[in-house]
Design a protein around this motif. Structure first.
Motif, PDB file in Angstrom:
ATOM      1  N   GLY A   1      17.352  48.242  81.267  1.00  0.00           N
ATOM      2  CA  GLY A   1      16.919  48.696  82.576  1.00  0.00           C
ATOM      3  C   GLY A   1      15.770  49.676  82.442  1.00  0.00           C
ATOM      4  N   ASN A   2      15.707  50.661  83.332  1.00  0.00           N
ATOM      5  CA  ASN A   2      14.695  51.706  83.240  1.00  0.00           C
ATOM      6  C   ASN A   2      15.281  53.018  83.734  1.00  0.00           C
ATOM      7  OD1 ASN A   2      14.699  51.541  86.044  1.00  0.00           O
ATOM      8  ND2 ASN A   2      12.764  50.449  86.179  1.00  0.00           N
ATOM      9  N   THR A   3      14.443  54.037  83.831  1.00  0.00           N
ATOM     10  CA  THR A   3      14.963  55.350  84.205  1.00  0.00           C
ATOM     11  C   THR A   3      15.265  55.453  85.698  1.00  0.00           C
ATOM     12  OG1 THR A   3      12.680  56.185  84.397  1.00  0.00           O
ATOM     13  CG2 THR A   3      13.837  56.532  82.300  1.00  0.00           C
TER      14      THR A   3
ATOM     15  N   ASP B   1      -0.851  47.793  77.788  1.00  0.00           N
ATOM     16  CA  ASP B   1       0.239  46.910  77.383  1.00  0.00           C
ATOM     17  C   ASP B   1       1.392  46.889  78.378  1.00  0.00           C
ATOM     18  OD1 ASP B   1       0.619  49.642  76.382  1.00  0.00           O
ATOM     19  OD2 ASP B   1       2.435  48.901  75.427  1.00  0.00           O
ATOM     20  N   GLY B   2       1.587  47.991  79.122  1.00  0.00           N
ATOM     21  CA  GLY B   2       2.693  48.048  80.067  1.00  0.00           C
ATOM     22  C   GLY B   2       2.519  47.187  81.290  1.00  0.00           C
ATOM     23  N   ASN B   3       1.304  46.699  81.531  1.00  0.00           N
ATOM     24  CA  ASN B   3       1.083  45.878  82.734  1.00  0.00           C
ATOM     25  C   ASN B   3       0.196  44.654  82.497  1.00  0.00           C
ATOM     26  OD1 ASN B   3      -1.574  46.951  82.687  1.00  0.00           O
ATOM     27  ND2 ASN B   3      -1.036  48.593  84.094  1.00  0.00           N
ATOM     28  N   LEU B   4      -0.281  44.453  81.277  1.00  0.00           N
ATOM     29  CA  LEU B   4      -1.105  43.279  80.988  1.00  0.00           C
ATOM     30  C   LEU B   4      -0.232  42.037  81.120  1.00  0.00           C
ATOM     31  CD1 LEU B   4      -4.073  42.646  79.985  1.00  0.00           C
ATOM     32  CD2 LEU B   4      -3.032  42.319  77.739  1.00  0.00           C
ATOM     33  N   SER B   5      -0.503  41.243  82.134  1.00  0.00           N
ATOM     34  CA  SER B   5       0.371  40.120  82.454  1.00  0.00           C
ATOM     35  C   SER B   5      -0.452  38.956  82.974  1.00  0.00           C
ATOM     36  CB  SER B   5       1.391  40.547  83.513  1.00  0.00           C
ATOM     37  OG  SER B   5       2.265  39.501  83.856  1.00  0.00           O
ATOM     38  N   ASN B   6       0.054  37.763  82.792  1.00  0.00           N
ATOM     39  CA  ASN B   6      -0.589  36.577  83.359  1.00  0.00           C
ATOM     40  C   ASN B   6      -0.129  36.430  84.809  1.00  0.00           C
ATOM     41  OD1 ASN B   6      -2.102  35.627  81.073  1.00  0.00           O
ATOM     42  ND2 ASN B   6      -0.163  35.065  80.131  1.00  0.00           N
ATOM     43  N   PHE B   7      -0.906  37.004  85.723  1.00  0.00           N
ATOM     44  CA  PHE B   7      -0.497  37.061  87.122  1.00  0.00           C
ATOM     45  C   PHE B   7      -0.640  35.716  87.833  1.00  0.00           C
ATOM     46  CE2 PHE B   7      -1.825  41.421  86.075  1.00  0.00           C
ATOM     47  CZ  PHE B   7      -0.655  42.093  86.388  1.00  0.00           C
ATOM     48  N   GLY B   8      -1.598  34.887  87.397  1.00  0.00           N
ATOM     49  CA  GLY B   8      -1.748  33.565  87.985  1.00  0.00           C
ATOM     50  C   GLY B   8      -1.885  33.607  89.494  1.00  0.00           C
ATOM     51  N   ASP B   9      -1.083  32.783  90.189  1.00  0.00           N
ATOM     52  CA  ASP B   9      -1.215  32.657  91.641  1.00  0.00           C
ATOM     53  C   ASP B   9      -0.479  33.760  92.412  1.00  0.00           C
ATOM     54  OD1 ASP B   9       1.399  31.913  91.276  1.00  0.00           O
ATOM     55  OD2 ASP B   9       1.134  29.835  91.940  1.00  0.00           O
TER      56      ASP B   9
ATOM     57  N   THR C   1      16.126  44.001  83.473  1.00  0.00           N
ATOM     58  CA  THR C   1      15.833  44.464  84.833  1.00  0.00           C
ATOM     59  C   THR C   1      14.870  45.641  84.746  1.00  0.00           C
ATOM     60  OG1 THR C   1      17.688  46.026  84.834  1.00  0.00           O
ATOM     61  CG2 THR C   1      18.129  43.799  85.667  1.00  0.00           C
ATOM     62  N   GLY C   2      14.355  46.078  85.891  1.00  0.00           N
ATOM     63  CA  GLY C   2      13.487  47.251  85.919  1.00  0.00           C
ATOM     64  C   GLY C   2      12.015  46.895  85.868  1.00  0.00           C
ATOM     65  N   ASN C   3      11.168  47.928  85.732  1.00  0.00           N
ATOM     66  CA  ASN C   3       9.727  47.730  85.854  1.00  0.00           C
ATOM     67  C   ASN C   3       9.049  47.195  84.602  1.00  0.00           C
ATOM     68  OD1 ASN C   3      10.099  50.099  84.440  1.00  0.00           O
ATOM     69  ND2 ASN C   3       8.733  51.343  85.700  1.00  0.00           N
ATOM     70  N   LEU C   4       9.828  46.869  83.580  1.00  0.00           N
ATOM     71  CA  LEU C   4       9.287  46.146  82.416  1.00  0.00           C
ATOM     72  C   LEU C   4      10.048  44.847  82.188  1.00  0.00           C
ATOM     73  CD1 LEU C   4       8.370  48.712  79.583  1.00  0.00           C
ATOM     74  CD2 LEU C   4       6.854  47.330  80.981  1.00  0.00           C
ATOM     75  N   ALA C   5      10.703  44.351  83.225  1.00  0.00           N
ATOM     76  CA  ALA C   5      11.525  43.146  83.068  1.00  0.00           C
ATOM     77  C   ALA C   5      10.717  41.945  82.589  1.00  0.00           C
ATOM     78  CB  ALA C   5      12.231  42.811  84.376  1.00  0.00           C
ATOM     79  N   PHE C   6       9.405  41.933  82.851  1.00  0.00           N
ATOM     80  CA  PHE C   6       8.593  40.800  82.397  1.00  0.00           C
ATOM     81  C   PHE C   6       8.480  40.753  80.875  1.00  0.00           C
ATOM     82  CE2 PHE C   6       5.417  44.131  82.388  1.00  0.00           C
ATOM     83  CZ  PHE C   6       4.456  43.756  81.457  1.00  0.00           C
ATOM     84  N   LEU C   7       8.774  41.875  80.198  1.00  0.00           N
ATOM     85  CA  LEU C   7       8.742  41.896  78.734  1.00  0.00           C
ATOM     86  C   LEU C   7      10.069  41.441  78.120  1.00  0.00           C
ATOM     87  CD1 LEU C   7       6.893  45.248  77.866  1.00  0.00           C
ATOM     88  CD2 LEU C   7       5.965  42.925  77.875  1.00  0.00           C
ATOM     89  N   GLY C   8      11.133  41.417  78.906  1.00  0.00           N
ATOM     90  CA  GLY C   8      12.437  41.049  78.366  1.00  0.00           C
ATOM     91  C   GLY C   8      12.495  39.662  77.741  1.00  0.00           C
ATOM     92  N   PRO C   9      12.042  38.605  78.453  1.00  0.00           N
ATOM     93  CA  PRO C   9      12.145  37.261  77.882  1.00  0.00           C
ATOM     94  C   PRO C   9      11.431  37.075  76.541  1.00  0.00           C
ATOM     95  CG  PRO C   9      11.841  37.124  80.250  1.00  0.00           C
ATOM     96  CD  PRO C   9      11.664  38.570  79.883  1.00  0.00           C
TER      97      PRO C   9
ATOM     98  N   PHE D   1       3.463  50.332  84.672  1.00  0.00           N
ATOM     99  CA  PHE D   1       4.272  49.173  84.338  1.00  0.00           C
ATOM    100  C   PHE D   1       4.100  48.156  85.474  1.00  0.00           C
ATOM    101  CE2 PHE D   1       7.360  51.874  81.570  1.00  0.00           C
ATOM    102  CZ  PHE D   1       6.480  51.782  80.510  1.00  0.00           C
ATOM    103  N   GLU D   2       5.172  47.522  85.881  1.00  0.00           N
ATOM    104  CA  GLU D   2       5.067  46.428  86.844  1.00  0.00           C
ATOM    105  C   GLU D   2       4.626  46.890  88.242  1.00  0.00           C
ATOM    106  OE1 GLU D   2       8.631  44.060  87.489  1.00  0.00           O
ATOM    107  OE2 GLU D   2       7.461  42.258  87.050  1.00  0.00           O
ATOM    108  N   GLU D   3       4.596  48.194  88.468  1.00  0.00           N
ATOM    109  CA  GLU D   3       4.105  48.723  89.742  1.00  0.00           C
ATOM    110  C   GLU D   3       2.664  48.299  90.020  1.00  0.00           C
ATOM    111  OE1 GLU D   3       7.047  51.532  87.856  1.00  0.00           O
ATOM    112  OE2 GLU D   3       5.128  50.687  87.211  1.00  0.00           O
ATOM    113  N   VAL D   4       1.979  47.860  88.972  1.00  0.00           N
ATOM    114  CA  VAL D   4       0.593  47.427  89.147  1.00  0.00           C
ATOM    115  C   VAL D   4       0.480  46.315  90.192  1.00  0.00           C
ATOM    116  CG1 VAL D   4       0.495  45.591  87.389  1.00  0.00           C
ATOM    117  CG2 VAL D   4      -1.527  47.005  87.820  1.00  0.00           C
ATOM    118  N   LYS D   5       1.538  45.513  90.350  1.00  0.00           N
ATOM    119  CA  LYS D   5       1.504  44.420  91.327  1.00  0.00           C
ATOM    120  C   LYS D   5       1.391  44.951  92.754  1.00  0.00           C
ATOM    121  CE  LYS D   5       4.251  41.146  88.603  1.00  0.00           C
ATOM    122  NZ  LYS D   5       5.520  40.359  88.572  1.00  0.00           N
ATOM    123  N   THR D   6       1.924  46.149  92.984  1.00  0.00           N
ATOM    124  CA  THR D   6       1.824  46.771  94.303  1.00  0.00           C
ATOM    125  C   THR D   6       0.498  47.516  94.467  1.00  0.00           C
ATOM    126  OG1 THR D   6       4.224  47.068  94.335  1.00  0.00           O
ATOM    127  CG2 THR D   6       2.965  48.368  95.900  1.00  0.00           C
TER     128      THR D   6
END
Length: 425
Positions: A101-103, A275-283, A61-69, A252-257
């Protein structure tokens, strides 16, 4: 593109983001001399059956949850390989998975004690440097190794961790140098940044600034925000008002906002990710929204480790897990488990954190006298035959120094295409 360096003196000069691989030596000296005749190789002898217990505190969970899997998959895949070789080594690993989680949501406050109750040799995590700093004393104070696949803050290099903290990701000194030089080499003279206000964000921003300014550029705005913030209008307005040539998003994932407010106001090809937000955002965003944007990610490029990611995908499918859409730090997580297993074998079947930690530098090649090997089975054979193994991992050579930092590392440079996914340059 992947830039590889032995971590040290890169702060004194710029790294060139040229195609290929750049090496910077730290002054290692290899002495060759006369050697006695080789003795017959000993046969590997398994240690009496024993179990190594590991825990994880990775972001479910949290703002790096995309790295968990990808991180948890890397751990699980490595465990499956170690356990498959148990008949010949004697070592079996059991894992208890937990959420860092996160802070903001502070999942670690209940999860860290829960995982420690299993009496693990090591805990793998967290991904976030700021989150790891919240429970490192609790873990290392219990005599347990904390081993992060993704912490990059320079704070850990000098942290008083009783010799029990290790990481397979390099310090942000390196990523900041590479990113700052990349932005300058792309022809930009002024830079704005939006920065997460924690040890990761401010540390990385510091090294990006140093590299960019050393190349003749100027940072014209660098507003910060805190974990848990959901509105970024003030930071975006401050950066855009400074009219920079480029914007680096150290988030981190706040980049989406943040991104939707930049679309249409700032050219995508002048945006830079980390590295904290480099993600395959796709659609998640309209097609072409990120075309030409670039980013950096520690580790060998995803494209260059395709054999590993294909095997990882196959293992995830066989294990019944959800298909992976990201691979960031999967290799570093895999290597963390392999190194812990090898250190345990090298310590004669030890399961105490202090004993295993004492062998981690050796099995990574940090002692300088090991035999190179690239798989768990190969390295285990060397150890069980009485030799010293020097594991070169999927994520790179690693080679720990005396404080548990890798002395050799790679930084991949990526660019986004029309489909809002990234690929190596």
């Amino acid at each position: 593109m992947s830039i590889t360096t032995k971590a040290s003196a890169f702060r004194s000069r710029g790294l060139k983001s040229t195609l290929g691989i750049a090496f910077i030596a730290t002054g290692a000296l290899v002495l060759a001399g006369c050697a006695p005749a080789a003795e017959p190789e000993a046969e590997p002898t398994a240690i009496a059956d024993y179990t190594l217990t590991l825990g994880t505190l990775l972001p479910q969970t949290g703002n790096l949850a995309f790295l968990g899997p990808p991180e948890e998959a890397g751990v699980g895949f490595a465990v499956s390989e170690v356990n498959a070789a148990a008949e010949s080594t004697g070592l079996t690993i059991e894992v208890e998975y937990g959420d860092s989680g996160n802070t903001d949501n502070k999942a670690y406050e209940t999860e860290a004690p829960r995982i420690l109750a299993f009496d693990p040799t090591a805990i793998i995590g967290a991904a976030s440097s700021g989150t790891s700093l919240q429970f490192i004393d609790q873990v290392t104070g219990a005599g347990v190794i904390q081993f992060s696949p993704a912490n990059t803050s320079d704070a850990f290099t000098t942290y008083d961790d009783n010799g029990l903290y290790f990481r397979t990701a390099p310090s942000d000194v390196l990523q900041g140098e590479v990113l700052g030089n990349l932005i300058a080499e792309d022809g930009h003279q002024t830079l704005g940044m939006i920065v997460l206000n924690d040890s990761y964000g401010t540390g990385l921003a510091k090294y990006v600034t140093e590299a960019f300014e050393a190349a003749g550029g100027e940072v014209v705005a660098a507003p910060t925000y805190n974990t848990g913030d959901t509105v970024f209008d003030t930071q975006i307005s401050e950066v855009l008002a400074a009219d920079p040539d480029a914007i680096a998003l150290i988030t981190f994932e706040e980049v989406k906002t943040i991104l939707p407010s930049l679309f249409g106001q700032f050219p995508s090809e002048n945006l830079y990710f980390v590295d904290g937000n480099l993600s395959n955002f796709g659609d998640q965003f309209p097609a072409g929204s990120l075309t030409g944007a670039k980013g950096t990610l520690p580790g060998l490029t995803i494209d260059s480790i395709g054999e590993f990611t294909a095997a990882l995908d196959a293992w995830v499918a066989e294990d019944g897990g959800e298909p992976l859409t990201e691979y960031s730090y999967a290799a570093e997580s895999y290597d963390a488990v392999i190194l812990l297993a090898l250190a345990s074998l090298a310590a004669g079947g030890a399961t105490e954190g202090v004993d295993v930690a004492a062998k981690l530098q050796e099995v990574s090649g940090g002692s300088g006298d090991g035999e190179k090997c690239t798989t768990y089975a190969e390295c285990a054979d060397i150890i069980l035959s009485g030799g010293v193994a020097d594991y070169d991992g999927i994520s790179g050579p690693i080679t720990f120094d005396e404080v548990g930092d890798p002395t050799e590392a790679s930084i991949g440079i990526y660019v986004y295409g029309e489909d809002n996914t990234y690929g190596a340059i």
